[in-house]
Motif scaffolding. Structure first.
Motif, PDB file in Angstrom:
ATOM      1  N   ASP A 137      81.989 124.604  76.065  1.00  0.00           N
ATOM      2  CA  ASP A 137      81.356 123.914  77.206  1.00  0.00           C
ATOM      3  C   ASP A 137      81.610 122.409  77.109  1.00  0.00           C
ATOM      4  O   ASP A 137      81.945 121.757  78.091  1.00  0.00           O
ATOM      5  N   TRP A 138      81.432 121.863  75.904  1.00  0.00           N
ATOM      6  CA  TRP A 138      81.621 120.427  75.717  1.00  0.00           C
ATOM      7  C   TRP A 138      83.071 120.017  75.921  1.00  0.00           C
ATOM      8  O   TRP A 138      83.367 119.010  76.538  1.00  0.00           O
ATOM      9  N   GLY A 163      69.470 113.324  78.521  1.00  0.00           N
ATOM     10  CA  GLY A 163      69.575 113.470  77.070  1.00  0.00           C
ATOM     11  C   GLY A 163      70.398 114.679  76.654  1.00  0.00           C
ATOM     12  O   GLY A 163      70.956 114.712  75.560  1.00  0.00           O
ATOM     13  N   LYS A 164      70.506 115.659  77.529  1.00  0.00           N
ATOM     14  CA  LYS A 164      71.280 116.865  77.211  1.00  0.00           C
ATOM     15  C   LYS A 164      72.786 116.612  77.218  1.00  0.00           C
ATOM     16  O   LYS A 164      73.545 117.417  76.682  1.00  0.00           O
ATOM     17  N   VAL A 165      73.218 115.512  77.840  1.00  0.00           N
ATOM     18  CA  VAL A 165      74.652 115.202  77.895  1.00  0.00           C
ATOM     19  C   VAL A 165      74.977 113.781  77.441  1.00  0.00           C
ATOM     20  O   VAL A 165      76.125 113.368  77.452  1.00  0.00           O
ATOM     21  N   TYR A 185      73.806 123.091  81.746  1.00  0.00           N
ATOM     22  CA  TYR A 185      74.121 122.085  80.733  1.00  0.00           C
ATOM     23  C   TYR A 185      74.967 122.704  79.619  1.00  0.00           C
ATOM     24  O   TYR A 185      74.831 123.886  79.312  1.00  0.00           O
ATOM     25  N   PRO A 186      75.842 121.906  78.985  1.00  0.00           N
ATOM     26  CA  PRO A 186      76.706 122.455  77.934  1.00  0.00           C
ATOM     27  C   PRO A 186      75.896 122.948  76.731  1.00  0.00           C
ATOM     28  O   PRO A 186      74.955 122.277  76.298  1.00  0.00           O
ATOM     29  N   PHE A 239      71.430 117.638  89.934  1.00  0.00           N
ATOM     30  CA  PHE A 239      72.297 116.463  89.995  1.00  0.00           C
ATOM     31  C   PHE A 239      73.289 116.372  88.832  1.00  0.00           C
ATOM     32  O   PHE A 239      74.499 116.279  89.042  1.00  0.00           O
ATOM     33  N   ILE A 240      72.819 116.364  87.601  1.00  0.00           N
ATOM     34  CA  ILE A 240      73.718 116.166  86.466  1.00  0.00           C
ATOM     35  C   ILE A 240      74.713 117.322  86.333  1.00  0.00           C
ATOM     36  O   ILE A 240      75.919 117.071  86.265  1.00  0.00           O
TER      37      ILE A 240
END
Length: 193
Positions: A123-124, A153-155, A117-118, A107-108
């Motif tokens: 990536d960010w 929490g990763k983003v 995830y970044p 989903f995220i």
């Protein structure tokens, strides 16, 4: 709490959850309130539900269900929902879905158009800030083992170097639009900074 969140929480507890737990154990899914729309960060109230306003919830299955299974669950649940709730239309259109299903792991990254995830600065910097805001400004409704919050929490926060750079860039942009002289006259410390 915002009007949109309160309505969606009630919608989930009174309508969605009772239907859902007949098909899925309560500990196999998370439920979140997020997405586009001014109601997610709390900007809408009872008077401003004039366009695409609907109670809504995203159901995230913890196991690796196929897209077909997710679509079937979504269709079955939506078929049992009323057309309105708390004087709000329960929308299920191309632009707004009162109930949406997805896989927890996908989903995220999927919402942010990422493969994973970044990890790096690039990536960010490649993230769509609006989409990042939409996914982090919502609320968790049901997360039995904290799996969704762990992924969020990763983003949720930019790394410090990127946060400072983006603040600096944003302030510069504000000062160009606002004019430093006028900001000083208005005692607008944010723009002056």
């Amino acid at each position: 709490m915002s009007y949109g969140y309160e309505t969606s929480l009630k919608f989930y507890n009174e309508l969605v959850k009772p239907i859902l737990v007949k098909q899925l154990p309560l500990d196999t899914f998370s439920a979140v309130y997020c997405g586009d729309g001014s109601e997610i960060p709390g900007f809408d109230d009872e008077l401003s539900k004039d366009h695409n306003f609907s109670p809504r919830v995203v159901i995230l299955l913890n196991q690796h269900d196929s897209g077909v299974r997710l679509a079937e669950l979504e269709q079955q649940l939506v078929a049992q929902l009323p057309k309105s709730f708390e004087s709000c239309d329960v929308l299920y259109t191309e632009y707004r879905k009162a109930v949406q299903f997805s896989n927890l792991d996908e989903f995220i990254p999927g919402y942010l158009d990422l493969k994973c995830y970044p990890k790096t600065i690039n990536d960010w910097f490649g993230l769509d800030e609006q989409k990042l805001f939409e996914i982090t400004s919502g609320a968790v409704i049901h997360d039995p083992d904290g799996a969704y919050q762990q992924r969020l929490g990763k983003v949720r926060y930019y790394p410090e170097d990127i946060r400072i750079y983006l603040l600096h860039f944003g302030y510069n942009r504000l000062s160009e639009f606002m004019g430093i002289e006028r900001a000083i006259q208005r005692n607008d410390h944010i723009t002056v900074s």
